[in-house]
Scaffold this motif. Structure first.
Motif, PDB file in Angstrom:
ATOM      1  N   UNK A  98       0.861  -1.182   0.000  1.00 31.16           N
ATOM      2  CA  UNK A  98       0.000   0.000   0.000  1.00 31.16           C
ATOM      3  C   UNK A  98       0.890   1.222   0.000  1.00 31.16           C
ATOM      4  N   UNK A  99       0.812   2.016  -1.040  1.00 31.27           N
ATOM      5  CA  UNK A  99       1.649   3.206  -1.129  1.00 31.27           C
ATOM      6  C   UNK A  99       3.101   2.849  -1.358  1.00 31.27           C
ATOM      7  N   UNK A 100       3.934   3.875  -1.372  1.00 24.14           N
ATOM      8  CA  UNK A 100       5.358   3.635  -1.540  1.00 24.14           C
ATOM      9  C   UNK A 100       6.137   4.791  -0.927  1.00 24.14           C
ATOM     10  N   UNK A 101       7.321   4.482  -0.479  1.00 23.79           N
ATOM     11  CA  UNK A 101       8.220   5.485   0.072  1.00 23.79           C
ATOM     12  C   UNK A 101       9.065   6.073  -1.047  1.00 23.79           C
ATOM     13  N   UNK A 102       9.632   7.261  -0.838  1.00 23.18           N
ATOM     14  CA  UNK A 102      10.553   7.811  -1.832  1.00 23.18           C
ATOM     15  C   UNK A 102      11.704   6.842  -2.106  1.00 23.18           C
ATOM     16  N   UNK A 103      12.239   6.884  -3.296  1.00 18.74           N
ATOM     17  CA  UNK A 103      13.267   5.920  -3.706  1.00 18.74           C
ATOM     18  C   UNK A 103      14.575   6.069  -2.946  1.00 18.74           C
ATOM     19  N   UNK A 104      14.795   7.193  -2.261  1.00 25.58           N
ATOM     20  CA  UNK A 104      16.055   7.374  -1.537  1.00 25.58           C
ATOM     21  C   UNK A 104      16.026   6.791  -0.123  1.00 25.58           C
TER      22      UNK A 104
ATOM     23  N   UNK B 245      -2.854   8.077   5.111  1.00 24.19           N
ATOM     24  CA  UNK B 245      -2.761   6.672   5.504  1.00 24.19           C
ATOM     25  C   UNK B 245      -1.527   5.946   5.019  1.00 24.19           C
ATOM     26  N   UNK B 246      -0.508   6.662   4.556  1.00 26.18           N
ATOM     27  CA  UNK B 246       0.719   6.035   4.087  1.00 26.18           C
ATOM     28  C   UNK B 246       0.811   5.883   2.593  1.00 26.18           C
ATOM     29  N   UNK B 247      -0.177   6.377   1.870  1.00 24.41           N
ATOM     30  CA  UNK B 247      -0.129   6.286   0.412  1.00 24.41           C
ATOM     31  C   UNK B 247       1.008   7.145  -0.138  1.00 24.41           C
ATOM     32  N   UNK B 248       1.135   8.381   0.341  1.00 21.17           N
ATOM     33  CA  UNK B 248       2.206   9.289  -0.060  1.00 21.17           C
ATOM     34  C   UNK B 248       2.913   9.819   1.185  1.00 21.17           C
ATOM     35  N   UNK B 249       4.217  10.091   1.053  1.00 19.94           N
ATOM     36  CA  UNK B 249       5.027  10.584   2.163  1.00 19.94           C
ATOM     37  C   UNK B 249       5.726  11.876   1.753  1.00 19.94           C
ATOM     38  N   UNK B 250       5.767  12.851   2.671  1.00 20.08           N
ATOM     39  CA  UNK B 250       6.416  14.131   2.459  1.00 20.08           C
ATOM     40  C   UNK B 250       7.577  14.276   3.424  1.00 20.08           C
ATOM     41  N   UNK B 251       8.718  14.714   2.924  1.00 18.60           N
ATOM     42  CA  UNK B 251       9.887  14.917   3.772  1.00 18.60           C
ATOM     43  C   UNK B 251       9.686  16.141   4.659  1.00 18.60           C
TER      44      UNK B 251
END
Length: 132
Positions: free
Chosen positions: A9-15, A52-58
């Motif tokens: 579900x969702x994904x984290x940035x590639x770094x 809900x974890x779909x997108x993440x912001x630094x």
């Protein structure tokens, strides 16, 4: 089903190399501390999700630190334990935000190498911190 099956579900940035700490305050708002995938061994990031974890912001990237556990009871007041390295030696720190991660202050913790787990109990006018 009690954790018998899982799905992405969702994904984290590639770094992001590893997630170290994770805390959701409700079904939408959550925070993670993560190790960045680069050549610097002590580079960590704090990220926030509002869906809900779909997108993440630094929120912030910290150099020369190790970040571990996250504690928040409301999503606005956030505490993160870790260690800051000075001349190669670790000293315990707590990062604190009172505005949902927009701004951060760092507090050194005497006689501590690494703040690994934070459990905070607000008691009227004080804060109690348990370190494991």
């Amino acid at each position: 089903n009690g954790g018998q099956s899982w799905f992405n579900f969702g994904s984290l940035p590639s770094n992001i190399r590893n997630v170290v700490g994770l805390k959701f305050v409700n079904t939408n708002t959550g925070f993670i501390t993560a190790i960045l995938d680069n050549n610097t061994s002590n580079r960590y990031e704090i990220l926030k999700s509002t869906n809900g974890g779909l997108l993440w912001t630094s929120l912030i990237i910290k150099d020369s630190v190790v970040l571990s556990d996250i504690f928040t009871f409301d999503g606005y007041n956030i505490y993160i334990g870790g260690a800051k390295f000075t001349n190669g030696s670790p000293n315990g720190i707590i990062l604190k935000s009172t505005n949902s991660g927009v701004n951060w202050v760092s507090q050194n913790v005497s006689n501590t190498i690494l703040m690994q787990q934070l459990d905070l109990l607000l008691l009227n006018h004080g804060v109690s911190i348990a370190i494991y």
